[in-house]
Design an enzyme around this catalytic site. Structure first.
Site, mmCIF file in Angstrom:
data_model
loop_
_atom_site.group_PDB
_atom_site.id
_atom_site.type_symbol
_atom_site.label_atom_id
_atom_site.label_comp_id
_atom_site.label_asym_id
_atom_site.label_seq_id
_atom_site.Cartn_x
_atom_site.Cartn_y
_atom_site.Cartn_z
ATOM 1 N N CYS A 2 -6.912 -17.160 28.350
ATOM 2 C CA CYS A 2 -8.022 -17.838 29.002
ATOM 3 C C CYS A 2 -7.524 -18.667 30.177
ATOM 4 O O CYS A 2 -6.334 -18.748 30.454
ATOM 5 C CB CYS A 2 -8.728 -18.756 28.004
ATOM 6 S SG CYS A 2 -9.180 -17.940 26.466
ATOM 7 N N ARG A 52 -12.921 -17.173 29.283
ATOM 8 C CA ARG A 52 -12.372 -16.593 28.053
ATOM 9 C C ARG A 52 -12.074 -15.104 28.170
ATOM 10 O O ARG A 52 -12.910 -14.323 28.622
ATOM 11 C CB ARG A 52 -13.357 -16.826 26.889
ATOM 12 C CG ARG A 52 -12.810 -16.357 25.539
ATOM 13 C CD ARG A 52 -13.824 -16.584 24.440
ATOM 14 N NE ARG A 52 -13.271 -16.158 23.146
ATOM 15 C CZ ARG A 52 -13.976 -15.652 22.147
ATOM 16 N NH1 ARG A 52 -15.288 -15.520 22.271
ATOM 17 N NH2 ARG A 52 -13.395 -15.280 21.029
ATOM 18 N N LEU A 53 -10.864 -14.730 27.744
ATOM 19 C CA LEU A 53 -10.509 -13.348 27.469
ATOM 20 C C LEU A 53 -10.508 -13.225 25.951
ATOM 21 O O LEU A 53 -9.656 -13.796 25.280
ATOM 22 C CB LEU A 53 -9.128 -13.016 28.042
ATOM 23 C CG LEU A 53 -8.640 -11.575 27.867
ATOM 24 C CD1 LEU A 53 -9.479 -10.608 28.698
ATOM 25 C CD2 LEU A 53 -7.170 -11.455 28.267
ATOM 26 N N ILE A 55 -9.796 -12.246 22.420
ATOM 27 C CA ILE A 55 -8.741 -11.546 21.678
ATOM 28 C C ILE A 55 -8.952 -11.702 20.173
ATOM 29 O O ILE A 55 -8.894 -10.736 19.417
ATOM 30 C CB ILE A 55 -7.343 -12.095 22.056
ATOM 31 C CG1 ILE A 55 -7.107 -12.008 23.572
ATOM 32 C CG2 ILE A 55 -6.255 -11.360 21.281
ATOM 33 C CD1 ILE A 55 -7.049 -10.612 24.122
ATOM 34 N N LEU A 56 -9.181 -12.935 19.729
ATOM 35 C CA LEU A 56 -9.468 -13.227 18.326
ATOM 36 C C LEU A 56 -10.918 -13.693 18.197
ATOM 37 O O LEU A 56 -11.340 -14.589 18.940
ATOM 38 C CB LEU A 56 -8.524 -14.310 17.797
ATOM 39 C CG LEU A 56 -7.055 -13.915 17.661
ATOM 40 C CD1 LEU A 56 -6.209 -15.141 17.322
ATOM 41 C CD2 LEU A 56 -6.865 -12.839 16.596
ATOM 42 N N ASN A 78 -6.104 -22.287 25.865
ATOM 43 C CA ASN A 78 -5.611 -21.036 26.454
ATOM 44 C C ASN A 78 -4.405 -20.588 25.649
ATOM 45 O O ASN A 78 -3.418 -21.320 25.550
ATOM 46 C CB ASN A 78 -5.204 -21.278 27.914
ATOM 47 C CG ASN A 78 -4.446 -20.107 28.516
ATOM 48 O OD1 ASN A 78 -4.604 -18.964 28.097
ATOM 49 N ND2 ASN A 78 -3.613 -20.399 29.507
ATOM 50 N N GLY A 79 -4.467 -19.397 25.038
ATOM 51 C CA GLY A 79 -3.293 -18.900 24.339
ATOM 52 C C GLY A 79 -3.612 -18.343 22.968
ATOM 53 O O GLY A 79 -4.763 -18.033 22.648
ATOM 54 N N ASP A 102 -8.295 -18.859 16.248
ATOM 55 C CA ASP A 102 -7.247 -19.875 16.141
ATOM 56 C C ASP A 102 -7.648 -21.169 16.836
ATOM 57 O O ASP A 102 -7.096 -22.237 16.550
ATOM 58 C CB ASP A 102 -5.918 -19.337 16.703
ATOM 59 C CG ASP A 102 -6.040 -18.810 18.120
ATOM 60 O OD1 ASP A 102 -7.139 -18.369 18.498
ATOM 61 O OD2 ASP A 102 -5.032 -18.799 18.842
ATOM 62 N N ILE A 291 6.619 2.118 34.168
ATOM 63 C CA ILE A 291 6.539 2.248 35.625
ATOM 64 C C ILE A 291 7.743 3.035 36.136
ATOM 65 O O ILE A 291 8.881 2.793 35.718
ATOM 66 C CB ILE A 291 6.514 0.851 36.289
ATOM 67 C CG1 ILE A 291 5.186 0.164 36.022
ATOM 68 C CG2 ILE A 291 6.755 0.945 37.787
ATOM 69 C CD1 ILE A 291 3.997 0.802 36.684
#
Length: 632
Positions: A2, A52-53, A55-56, A78-79, A102, A291
């Site tokens: 985040c 927010r991304l 994930i949980l 964030n994390g 979390d 890559i």
């Protein structure tokens, strides 16, 4: 993963907090494209924001800012705290949870045990938590500094954010270059914590917490318990097992997610080990990403990555970067890097993150860290040997050192031997961690006299001195180990200031969360406590780690020659870099008066003639010019 930000008004003013925090959120949208939120407490002149991304807990129950209604505390975070379920079982039995995130664990854990909770968090994080009863804002950042956090106290406001660009949206923030930081940047190509390139804006120290009240910053202290431990093992095999099982645990914890977890796979030892351990932890599909570089076999490890992908049955994706890809991207990197970092090896991280995003992955595991922690570089062994000769040379009379410096400056200008003579003449250590930019002997000729006056005798060697001081504190009375000094300084400089920075910025530019199992704080403590004799042995770098991984990786991977995750910058971009500096250096120097133009032009001429000695120097100048144009 985040983005977080906030404003705590310490004196009365006319800020519209919701609008100001919302504007900061816009700048962090790439960090959290799934959701956003703003919370304002007008009675305390406080505004908190988050993007927010997910994930949980992908539901709305994970929305932030998140509140603990029972005590009216609020958090932006964030994390990931990877052991949050274990913490729920140990400390929070009987608690009723509204989510399975979390974030909620941190809120409830703080209510239960206060700041002591920081000792129990295993993960990567930066957060700000409002304690309503005490009317204080608490900020914290994880031990390695995996998640970024910046703060400033200007114009009667305490402000913080995950990235500088969000702070720049606040009208009272002044952007003024810190000349001493700029001077050091030319040597290290990074900006060392707690500094930023801007006066009055600081990077939050890893492993620290801060308490802010209406009177300003009340406390700013370390919670990091990283100290050298006397390891108890009766055989080399027992030590191998300790390393293997700690890595195994770290990977298992970092696979906790409500979205699929992929991996960056170079085909080297470290990323291959991560993929092997991931496969041990899941029967599900694992997507891996590699890559390659078009027509550049010296930079490609594709065949090794493909062998590991096949061995561990992953769904493997490859992106081949072309010269046009690189040339199109180079000018854009300063859009991402609001804080400068002139490290070309970071650029492939962008392309591999882009590939992961295209394949629907939000979370990846990577192999960052073990080369520094376990002495994986061939030059570490060379440094150990050179150090012995350097100690002898350092006993020479001072006049002889000065003469040597003058002679080598004329005979071998800019070469390593000349730089070593400079360090001898100045009674400095020969090893400067992370000094991959301009050599001091070169920099002294490049910098204008007026800029030298502005830094008032400042020496970039101060950073080395501070790191050495910190290493002695880490030893906590244990015997000095030169190999572990290289490892410790590599962890502090290369890992924290470079690798974690690039993984965060270039990953988050593509809304990708990168997790680094080797940088579990317990793994770091174990690695830095292993005697150096087990890290370089029988001519093998990273010896004990490789021995521990023989149970899961073939010798073809473990003991092949190291290549590194590099970029063909000289082969593809020298002309672009040359033209960029030639065309822009005049205006840049009018603005900054940083360089001696005669010396810069002489180096440009040598580069044009095919002399690659000054490629890194000219790249640093090229990057700095483009960064300055973007952010000033």
């Amino acid at each position: 993963m985040c983005g977080i930000n906030g404003i705590f008004q310490l004196s009365s003013g006319n800020i519209h907090l919701k609008d100001a925090v919302s504007a900061m959120n816009v700048e962090l949208a790439h960090r959290g494209p799934d959701d956003k939120g703003v919370w304002v407490d007008d009675s305390n002149n406080l505004g908190l924001g988050q993007t927010r991304l997910s994930i949980l807990d992908l539901s709305n129950a994970g929305h932030q800012p998140m509140h603990d209604a029972s005590v009216k505390n609020t958090i932006v975070y964030n994390g990931e705290v990877f052991n949050y379920q274990l913490l729920n079982d140990e400390f929070l039995k009987g608690e009723v949870f509204d989510s399975h995130s979390d974030t909620e664990t941190i809120l409830k854990l703080y209510r239960k045990i206060g700041l002591d909770m920081l000792q129990h968090l295993n993960g990567m994080f930066a957060f700000a938590l409002w304690d309503a009863s005490k009317e204080q804002l608490i900020l914290a950042r994880d031990r390695s500094g995996k998640k970024p956090l910046y703060f400033t106290e200007m114009n009667g406001n305490f402000s913080f954010s995950s990235e500088l660009k969000a702070l720049f949206k606040l009208p009272w923030i002044k952007k003024e270059i810190d000349e001493k930081v700029l001077y050091d940047f030319l040597t290290f190509n990074t900006v060392a914590t707690p500094h930023t390139m801007f006066k009055g804006i600081s990077k939050f120290k890893p492993g620290h917490y801060m308490i802010v009240t209406k009177d300003g910053i009340k406390a700013y202290e370390s919670f990091n318990d990283l100290k050298h431990k006397k390891l108890q093992f009766s055989s080399e095999k027992e030590l191998e097992d300790m390393v293997y099982h700690k890595l195994e645990e770290s990977v298992r914890l970092r696979m906790i997610s409500d979205v699929p977890v992929g991996a960056f796979l170079s085909g080297g030892v470290d990323s291959s080990a991560i993929v092997a351990l991931m496969r041990d932890n899941t029967p599900n599909e694992i997507k891996t990403f590699t890559i390659g570089f078009e027509n550049q076999p010296d930079y490609n490890e594709l065949k090794y990555a493909e062998k590991i992908a096949k061995r561990y049955d992953t769904n493997h994706f490859i992106k081949t970067v072309t010269p046009n890809d690189l040339l199109d991207f180079i000018p854009k990197i300063t859009d991402i890097y609001d804080e400068p970092q002139a490290d070309t090896t970071a650029i492939p991280i962008y392309f591999i993150s882009q590939l992961a995003k295209q394949e629907g992955i939000k979370v990846v595991l990577n192999g960052d860290g073990p080369d520094e922690l376990f002495s994986g570089y061939s030059n570490y062994e060379r440094y150990v040997k050179t150090y012995q000769y350097y100690k002898v040379a350092n006993k020479a009379p001072n006049f002889l050192k000065q003469i040597s410096k003058q002679v080598l400056d004329k005979v071998h200008p800019g070469k390593p031997l000349a730089e070593m003579a400079h360090r001898l003449a100045n009674n400095q250590d020969f090893y400067w961690p992370g000094a991959g930019g301009m050599k001091e002997s070169v920099k002294s000729n490049l910098i204008s006299e007026s800029f030298k006056e502005s830094v008032n005798g400042h020496s970039s060697y101060n950073y080395v001195t501070q790191l050495k001081h910190d290493y002695h504190n880490f030893l906590d009375g244990h015997e000095f180990d030169y190999i572990n000094w290289l490892c410790y300084s590599g962890y502090r400089q290369a890992v924290t200031e470079r690798f974690l920075f690039r993984a965060d910025r270039l990953g988050m530019a593509n809304s990708i969360e990168a997790r680094s199992p080797f940088l579990n704080h317990e793994m770091v403590q174990l690695a830095l406590s292993i005697p150096g004799e087990y890290k370089i042995k029988n001519g093998v770098n990273k010896y004990i780690l490789k021995k521990s991984l023989e149970r899961i990786l073939p010798n073809e991977i473990l003991y092949r020659k190291k290549m590194g995750f590099c970029l063909p910058i000289k082969e593809w971009a020298n002309e672009t870099i040359y033209n960029g500096v030639k065309d822009e250096i005049g205006q840049f120097n009018k603005d900054t008066n940083l360089f001696n133009l005669e010396t810069v032009n002489a180096q440009l001429k040598l580069l044009k003639e095919g002399n690659e000695q000054y490629t890194n120097t000219i790249w640093t100048i090229y990057f700095l010019i483009n960064w300055y144009k973007k952010w000033f």
